[in-house]
Design a protein around this motif. Sequence first.
Motif, PDB file in Angstrom:
ATOM      1  N   PRO A 131       0.997  -1.078   0.178  1.00  0.00           N
ATOM      2  CA  PRO A 131       0.046   0.116  -0.116  1.00  0.00           C
ATOM      3  C   PRO A 131       0.959   1.407  -0.175  1.00  0.00           C
ATOM      4  CG  PRO A 131       0.009  -1.006   2.107  1.00  0.00           C
ATOM      5  CD  PRO A 131       0.770  -2.017   1.281  1.00  0.00           C
ATOM      6  N   ALA A 132       0.288   2.397  -0.688  1.00  0.00           N
ATOM      7  CA  ALA A 132       0.859   3.615  -0.553  1.00  0.00           C
ATOM      8  C   ALA A 132       1.031   4.170   0.955  1.00  0.00           C
ATOM      9  CB  ALA A 132       0.333   4.524  -1.482  1.00  0.00           C
ATOM     10  N   GLY A 133       1.809   4.976   1.244  1.00  0.00           N
ATOM     11  CA  GLY A 133       2.183   5.522   2.673  1.00  0.00           C
ATOM     12  C   GLY A 133       1.015   6.498   2.945  1.00  0.00           C
ATOM     13  N   GLY A 134       0.862   6.806   4.446  1.00  0.00           N
ATOM     14  CA  GLY A 134      -0.027   7.513   4.762  1.00  0.00           C
ATOM     15  C   GLY A 134      -1.569   6.873   5.311  1.00  0.00           C
ATOM     16  N   ASP A 135      -2.030   7.503   6.080  1.00  0.00           N
ATOM     17  CA  ASP A 135      -3.351   6.945   6.590  1.00  0.00           C
ATOM     18  C   ASP A 135      -4.613   7.515   5.856  1.00  0.00           C
ATOM     19  OD1 ASP A 135      -1.946   5.755   8.520  1.00  0.00           O
ATOM     20  OD2 ASP A 135      -2.329   7.321  10.078  1.00  0.00           O
ATOM     21  N   PRO A 175     -10.671   1.782   0.411  1.00  0.00           N
ATOM     22  CA  PRO A 175     -10.834   0.323   0.508  1.00  0.00           C
ATOM     23  C   PRO A 175      -9.605  -0.391   0.355  1.00  0.00           C
ATOM     24  CG  PRO A 175     -12.166   0.963  -1.442  1.00  0.00           C
ATOM     25  CD  PRO A 175     -11.428   2.451  -0.678  1.00  0.00           C
ATOM     26  N   ASP A 176      -8.648   0.108  -0.389  1.00  0.00           N
ATOM     27  CA  ASP A 176      -7.488  -0.497  -0.722  1.00  0.00           C
ATOM     28  C   ASP A 176      -6.511  -0.220   0.470  1.00  0.00           C
ATOM     29  OD1 ASP A 176      -5.839  -2.261  -2.379  1.00  0.00           O
ATOM     30  OD2 ASP A 176      -4.847  -0.525  -3.311  1.00  0.00           O
ATOM     31  N   TRP A 177      -6.487   0.621   1.126  1.00  0.00           N
ATOM     32  CA  TRP A 177      -5.816   0.981   2.358  1.00  0.00           C
ATOM     33  C   TRP A 177      -6.152   0.052   3.172  1.00  0.00           C
ATOM     34  CZ3 TRP A 177      -6.773   2.913   7.174  1.00  0.00           C
ATOM     35  CH2 TRP A 177      -5.457   3.183   7.948  1.00  0.00           C
ATOM     36  N   LEU A 178      -7.662   0.076   3.602  1.00  0.00           N
ATOM     37  CA  LEU A 178      -8.220  -0.731   4.767  1.00  0.00           C
ATOM     38  C   LEU A 178      -7.787  -2.115   4.633  1.00  0.00           C
ATOM     39  CD1 LEU A 178     -11.836   1.167   4.849  1.00  0.00           C
ATOM     40  CD2 LEU A 178     -10.128   1.255   6.506  1.00  0.00           C
ATOM     41  N   ARG A 179      -8.119  -2.673   3.344  1.00  0.00           N
ATOM     42  CA  ARG A 179      -8.041  -3.974   3.189  1.00  0.00           C
ATOM     43  C   ARG A 179      -6.498  -4.625   3.679  1.00  0.00           C
ATOM     44  NH1 ARG A 179      -5.056  -6.562  -1.570  1.00  0.00           N
ATOM     45  NH2 ARG A 179      -4.722  -4.743  -3.150  1.00  0.00           N
ATOM     46  N   PHE A 180      -5.587  -3.552   3.352  1.00  0.00           N
ATOM     47  CA  PHE A 180      -3.996  -3.674   3.770  1.00  0.00           C
ATOM     48  C   PHE A 180      -3.826  -3.591   5.081  1.00  0.00           C
ATOM     49  CE2 PHE A 180      -2.690  -3.139  -0.748  1.00  0.00           C
ATOM     50  CZ  PHE A 180      -1.853  -4.231  -0.899  1.00  0.00           C
ATOM     51  N   ARG A 181      -4.444  -2.517   5.616  1.00  0.00           N
ATOM     52  CA  ARG A 181      -4.033  -2.096   7.030  1.00  0.00           C
ATOM     53  C   ARG A 181      -5.019  -2.807   8.158  1.00  0.00           C
ATOM     54  NH1 ARG A 181       1.200  -0.191   6.663  1.00  0.00           N
ATOM     55  NH2 ARG A 181       1.272   1.588   5.266  1.00  0.00           N
ATOM     56  N   VAL A 182      -5.959  -2.961   7.838  1.00  0.00           N
ATOM     57  CA  VAL A 182      -7.114  -3.585   8.714  1.00  0.00           C
ATOM     58  C   VAL A 182      -7.252  -5.197   8.661  1.00  0.00           C
ATOM     59  CG1 VAL A 182      -9.585  -3.510   9.522  1.00  0.00           C
ATOM     60  CG2 VAL A 182      -8.553  -1.506   8.884  1.00  0.00           C
ATOM     61  N   LEU A 183      -7.220  -5.464   7.301  1.00  0.00           N
ATOM     62  CA  LEU A 183      -7.478  -7.234   7.156  1.00  0.00           C
ATOM     63  C   LEU A 183      -6.048  -7.753   7.136  1.00  0.00           C
ATOM     64  CD1 LEU A 183      -9.541  -9.171   6.803  1.00  0.00           C
ATOM     65  CD2 LEU A 183      -9.794  -8.684   4.424  1.00  0.00           C
ATOM     66  N   GLY A 184      -5.084  -7.126   6.595  1.00  0.00           N
ATOM     67  CA  GLY A 184      -3.721  -7.658   6.238  1.00  0.00           C
ATOM     68  C   GLY A 184      -3.960  -8.553   5.052  1.00  0.00           C
ATOM     69  N   ALA A 185      -4.815  -8.166   4.056  1.00  0.00           N
ATOM     70  CA  ALA A 185      -5.051  -8.891   2.914  1.00  0.00           C
ATOM     71  C   ALA A 185      -4.163  -8.387   1.718  1.00  0.00           C
ATOM     72  CB  ALA A 185      -6.419  -8.928   2.320  1.00  0.00           C
ATOM     73  N   THR A 186      -2.991  -8.878   1.622  1.00  0.00           N
ATOM     74  CA  THR A 186      -2.173  -8.406   0.330  1.00  0.00           C
ATOM     75  C   THR A 186      -2.811  -9.249  -0.859  1.00  0.00           C
ATOM     76  OG1 THR A 186      -1.024 -10.542   0.668  1.00  0.00           O
ATOM     77  CG2 THR A 186      -0.138  -8.533   1.746  1.00  0.00           C
TER      78      THR A 186
END
Length: 396
Positions: free
Chosen positions: A121-125, A130-141
């Motif tokens: 994922p790209a940096g920042g919050d 949804p792409d950031w969420l699935r990486f950061r919250v779900l951990g789904a690469t």
Amino acid sequence: MTGDVAVLGAGMHPWGKWGRSFVLYGTAAARAALADAGIEWRQVRSVVGADTVRCGYPGYVAGATFAQALGWQGARVTSVYAACASGAQAINTARSQILAGMADVVLVVGADSAPKGFFAPAGGDRPDDPDWLRFRVLGATNPTYFGLYARRRMALYGDTPEDFALVKVKNAAAGALNPNARYRKPVSAEEVAASAVVADPLRLLDICATSDGAASLVLCSMEFARRHGTADPVRIRAVSTVTPTYPKTVLDLPDFATESAVAVEASPYSFRASIARAAYEEAGIGPEDLSLAEVYDLSTALELQWYEDLGLCGAGEGAKLVREGVTALGGRIPVNVSGGLASFGEAVPAQAIAQACELTWQLRGAAGERQVAGARVGITANQGLFGHGSAVVAVR
């Protein structure tokens, strides 16, 4: 007014890991396309760039970046971004400009210098992404999602890891014949099975790599093609960039939740199937008319899903097609005779354009050892994150 535009030229920079700027790759592909078209850069009246977003500021203005690299000459410029569908959006924009009379000749370019390994994922919050969420919250690469897709097919249809491996074997055999492919070596099912597990049940050779590469097209009006002396060019007849229909009841990248179908009945067609249906409708053809298809094989299991979404077979019958050789070179409906992402790797802004380049060479009868005999109609298909459809129909 005809909806057709002519493909006057196609060019690529070979895929690989070269460690150079995406601008260099895109400029090389553009010059190859211009040479193939037999026209001078100054004759181009519009440039449409598919954006590269991981290589610094110039990537956000890819159209102007390529125009500057080729030499400022006053052409109109446009930049588009639609994740993996960026190339198809660029083709669609160029086609629209031609049909609207804004430009007779348009150069389409996509290029990337991809990071090593799988996309992060790209940096920042960005909690609204949804792409950031699935990486950061779900951990789904991405490979995690590909594995989930594969497991779903296994549960619903009885597909096996051996079926998935056959897709890699087929595509690697085609890629070995393609001078632009990154991986040009045949692969056996045993080699797929022996490669490392990445996201069960998928192994390393089931999942596409990230690559550097570029592709370019010179599109023009049918009238310009005739004046140029090209009486029977490959023609782009349809471009589908549709979005999903509410409610979405099957998980799809980048989302990790479905929508309720309590109040609204779900569409009988998945998002991917709707992409193909819109392209068929615009082109006035059906899957039975196809000579070949180029689809986004982000994983081997996803290619099987595309067979069904394109209407090449019924639900759950994709594995049967690959087992019987139907989608191999020489089969009834060859799929990914370029070698697909299995042989190229993923250069996001370029790949949908590269798919259209392969259709161009196939329909011209200029694909060499990987030529599909008598090819007359082809379709490309992929999807971009956030609901970007992508399909191109080319005919001759």
